[in-house]
Design an enzyme around this catalytic site. Structure first.
Site, PDB file in Angstrom:
ATOM      1  N   LYS A  59       0.831  -1.206   0.000  1.00 18.96           N
ATOM      2  CA  LYS A  59       0.000   0.000   0.000  1.00 18.96           C
ATOM      3  C   LYS A  59       0.862   1.251   0.000  1.00 18.96           C
ATOM      4  O   LYS A  59       0.507   2.251  -0.618  1.00 18.96           O
ATOM      5  CB  LYS A  59      -0.966   0.016   1.189  1.00 18.96           C
ATOM      6  CG  LYS A  59      -2.120  -0.950   1.001  1.00 18.96           C
ATOM      7  CD  LYS A  59      -3.375  -0.524   1.723  1.00 18.96           C
ATOM      8  CE  LYS A  59      -4.522  -1.445   1.353  1.00 18.96           C
ATOM      9  NZ  LYS A  59      -5.689  -1.336   2.209  1.00 18.96           N
ATOM     10  N   LYS A 103      -4.053 -10.798  -6.393  1.00 23.99           N
ATOM     11  CA  LYS A 103      -5.378 -11.089  -5.820  1.00 23.99           C
ATOM     12  C   LYS A 103      -6.409 -10.098  -6.368  1.00 23.99           C
ATOM     13  O   LYS A 103      -6.061  -8.967  -6.726  1.00 23.99           O
ATOM     14  CB  LYS A 103      -5.326 -11.037  -4.289  1.00 23.99           C
ATOM     15  CG  LYS A 103      -5.310  -9.650  -3.707  1.00 23.99           C
ATOM     16  CD  LYS A 103      -5.700  -9.611  -2.229  1.00 23.99           C
ATOM     17  CE  LYS A 103      -5.613  -8.180  -1.739  1.00 23.99           C
ATOM     18  NZ  LYS A 103      -6.042  -7.910  -0.410  1.00 23.99           N
ATOM     19  N   LYS A 106     -10.557  -4.650  -4.526  1.00 27.29           N
ATOM     20  CA  LYS A 106     -11.455  -3.533  -4.819  1.00 27.29           C
ATOM     21  C   LYS A 106     -10.692  -2.247  -5.071  1.00 27.29           C
ATOM     22  O   LYS A 106     -11.251  -1.280  -5.563  1.00 27.29           O
ATOM     23  CB  LYS A 106     -12.459  -3.357  -3.678  1.00 27.29           C
ATOM     24  CG  LYS A 106     -11.844  -3.202  -2.307  1.00 27.29           C
ATOM     25  CD  LYS A 106     -12.855  -3.479  -1.196  1.00 27.29           C
ATOM     26  CE  LYS A 106     -12.157  -3.700   0.125  1.00 27.29           C
ATOM     27  NZ  LYS A 106     -12.894  -4.469   1.085  1.00 27.29           N
TER      28      LYS A 106
HETATM   29  P1  TYM Z   1     -10.394  -6.508   3.311  1.00 30.87           P
HETATM   30  O1  TYM Z   1     -11.464  -5.507   3.546  1.00 30.87           O
HETATM   31  O2  TYM Z   1      -9.316  -6.175   2.346  1.00 30.87           O
HETATM   32  O3  TYM Z   1     -11.033  -7.875   2.849  1.00 30.87           O
HETATM   33  C1  TYM Z   1     -12.097  -8.479   3.591  1.00 30.87           C
HETATM   34  C2  TYM Z   1     -11.975  -9.985   3.587  1.00 30.87           C
HETATM   35  O4  TYM Z   1     -11.971 -10.486   2.250  1.00 30.87           O
HETATM   36  C3  TYM Z   1     -10.814 -11.293   2.033  1.00 30.87           C
HETATM   37  N1  TYM Z   1     -10.369 -11.086   0.650  1.00 30.87           N
HETATM   38  C4  TYM Z   1     -10.149 -12.070  -0.211  1.00 30.87           C
HETATM   39  N2  TYM Z   1     -10.253 -13.405  -0.105  1.00 30.87           N
HETATM   40  C5  TYM Z   1      -9.969 -14.155  -1.183  1.00 30.87           C
HETATM   41  N3  TYM Z   1      -9.580 -13.612  -2.382  1.00 30.87           N
HETATM   42  C6  TYM Z   1      -9.477 -12.271  -2.534  1.00 30.87           C
HETATM   43  N4  TYM Z   1      -9.119 -11.750  -3.701  1.00 30.87           N
HETATM   44  C7  TYM Z   1      -9.753 -11.438  -1.419  1.00 30.87           C
HETATM   45  N5  TYM Z   1      -9.738 -10.089  -1.224  1.00 30.87           N
HETATM   46  C8  TYM Z   1     -10.108  -9.902   0.066  1.00 30.87           C
HETATM   47  C9  TYM Z   1      -9.779 -10.779   3.035  1.00 30.87           C
HETATM   48  O5  TYM Z   1      -8.806 -11.740   3.318  1.00 30.87           O
HETATM   49  C10 TYM Z   1     -10.651 -10.470   4.225  1.00 30.87           C
HETATM   50  O6  TYM Z   1     -10.909 -11.653   4.963  1.00 30.87           O
HETATM   51  N6  TYM Z   1      -7.541  -6.033   7.362  1.00 30.87           N
HETATM   52  C11 TYM Z   1      -8.751  -6.619   6.845  1.00 30.87           C
HETATM   53  C12 TYM Z   1     -10.007  -6.181   7.569  1.00 30.87           C
HETATM   54  C13 TYM Z   1      -9.944  -6.385   9.043  1.00 30.87           C
HETATM   55  C14 TYM Z   1     -10.083  -7.611   9.727  1.00 30.87           C
HETATM   56  C15 TYM Z   1      -9.986  -7.290  11.102  1.00 30.87           C
HETATM   57  C16 TYM Z   1     -10.252  -8.925   9.300  1.00 30.87           C
HETATM   58  C17 TYM Z   1      -9.780  -5.414   9.963  1.00 30.87           C
HETATM   59  N7  TYM Z   1      -9.808  -5.944  11.214  1.00 30.87           N
HETATM   60  C18 TYM Z   1     -10.060  -8.283  12.081  1.00 30.87           C
HETATM   61  C19 TYM Z   1     -10.338  -9.918  10.294  1.00 30.87           C
HETATM   62  C20 TYM Z   1     -10.237  -9.596  11.656  1.00 30.87           C
HETATM   63  C21 TYM Z   1      -8.891  -6.215   5.386  1.00 30.87           C
HETATM   64  O7  TYM Z   1      -8.332  -5.270   4.924  1.00 30.87           O
HETATM   65  O8  TYM Z   1      -9.764  -6.970   4.700  1.00 30.87           O
END
Ligand code: TYM
Length: 335
Positions: A118, A200, A203
């Site tokens: 990032k 991956k 968004k």
């Molecule tokens: P975020 O918002 O980027 O993504 C949310 C969830 O979706 C999963 N994910 C994917 N899984 C498979 N293939 C993909 N291309 C893909 N893109 C996203 C992510 O692994 C995630 O599970 N830091 C986290 C949000 C967060 C969080 C937490 C998660 C904040 N606090 C505590 C678990 C526990 C994030 O940026 O996810």
């Protein structure tokens, strides 16, 4: 969480309300959440504070926060059985994050690949929040004495850091936090970009590279038709040499169309066009009821606000307990 279920193991997960929620988020995360609600006490959070680590248009962030809450419900999560809420409505997240910052090393945060990615992509805004993002994530998880964290594979490193921080704190002050385990189902751990299938699906990338859960059928067909494949002209599951084709097979399989092996057999002698069309139609069929329910919920903002309010109160009651314990252990003078 109902009274009789308070002894069940606890699940916490979160999604950022940044941009469109993608098929990657659905397959890697939300879809698994739905499978877990019957055996666990679950908290599913709209992590709006995390979303501030990149520049957001305030009105968009507000709208996307409500949309994500509606999507959780539209995907089948029952807000009576699960705690579906918004991170900034429970200030204990930010409070615990501060404490944990004091037990996390710069070197650990600097090794996080998401920070490196990032900060390379947003060179004009490498802010301290982006750097300390994983301590806020650790706070989210540890506040609720979470046993299991369902996430996609990209979050594994953050989760390991959460465990390290918890173990460090417990080592210094005696048992305070449950050490959380990751829950990353292998088959759905990572959905890849349609235009750059080595990366991956995200968004924050160009629109044609991902399927948004709210994409209309025509957009879904167009994006899959343009999906990058290869020149092998042979439908095989070989993520290293045929990442695009393998990604489409994984998506089909994850959406209940059979094992990857049986799909490969079924596509024998067929072309990439057919694979793309079948994937598009499967995704459209899967998303249709979710989109209809989403539209319905978004017409009832009063209901959504009420759900978020009630659920934040339920979350806060638990969060407060952990935070008080932490404040006491570190020696903050409490009234
Ligand atoms: P975020 O918002 O980027 O993504 C949310 C969830 O979706 C999963 N994910 C994917 N899984 C498979 N293939 C993909 N291309 C893909 N893109 C996203 C992510 O692994 C995630 O599970 N830091 C986290 C949000 C967060 C969080 C937490 C998660 C904040 N606090 C505590 C678990 C526990 C994030 O940026 O996810």
């Amino acid at each position: 969480m109902s009274e009789q279920t308070t002894k069940r193991p606890i699940i916490f997960s979160g999604i950022q309300p940044s941009g469109s929620i993608t098929l990657g988020n659905y397959i890697g995360a939300i879809r698994n959440f739905v499978l877990l609600e019957k055996d666990y006490d679950c908290l599913f959070c709209v992590v709006d504070l995390h979303a501030l680590t990149t520049r957001r248009i305030p009105a968009d962030l507000r709208r996307q926060t409500l949309e994500l809450a509606a999507l959780y419900i539209a995907c089948g999560l029952d807000p009576k059985k699960n705690i579906i809420y918004c991170q900034s409505h429970v200030p204990e997240h930010a409070e615990l994050a501060w404490i944990l910052n004091c037990y996390t090393y710069m070197g650990e945060l600097g090794r996080m690949t998401q920070f490196k990615d990032k900060s390379a992509r947003h060179k004009d805004n490498i802010n301290a929040g982006l750097f300390t993002y994983p301590t806020l994530m650790a706070a989210d998880i540890l506040l609720y004495q979470t046993n299991l964290v369902p996430v996609g594979a990209d979050q594994k490193q953050h989760l390991e850091l959460s465990r390290d921080i918890a173990e460090r704190f417990n080592g210094l002050y005696s048992d305070t936090f449950v050490i959380p385990e990751p829950y990353i189902p292998k088959a759905t751990a990572k959905v890849y970009s349609l235009t750059e299938p080595e990366r991956k699906m995200s968004k924050s990338d160009a629109e044609d590279s991902y399927i948004a859960l709210l994409d209309k059928p025509d957009a879904i067909r167009r994006k899959f038709r343009r999906a990058v494949t290869d020149s092998e002209a042979n439908i095989c599951f070989d993520p290293e040499h045929q990442p695009g084709v393998s990604n489409l097979l994984s998506i089909l399989s994850a959406l209940g169309e059979g094992s990857v092996q049986s799909l490969v057999e079924g596509f024998e002698g067929k072309g990439y066009g057919e694979l793309k069309d079948r994937t598009a139609e499967t995704v459209i069929t899967k998303l249709q009821p979710i989109q209809a329910e989403f539209e319905r919920l978004m017409k009832d903002k009063t209901y959504l606000a009420q759900v978020l309010k009630e659920n934040a109160a339920r979350a806060q009651a638990q969060a407060r307990r952990t935070l008080r314990k932490v404040y006491k252990k570190v020696g903050l003078y409490q009234l």
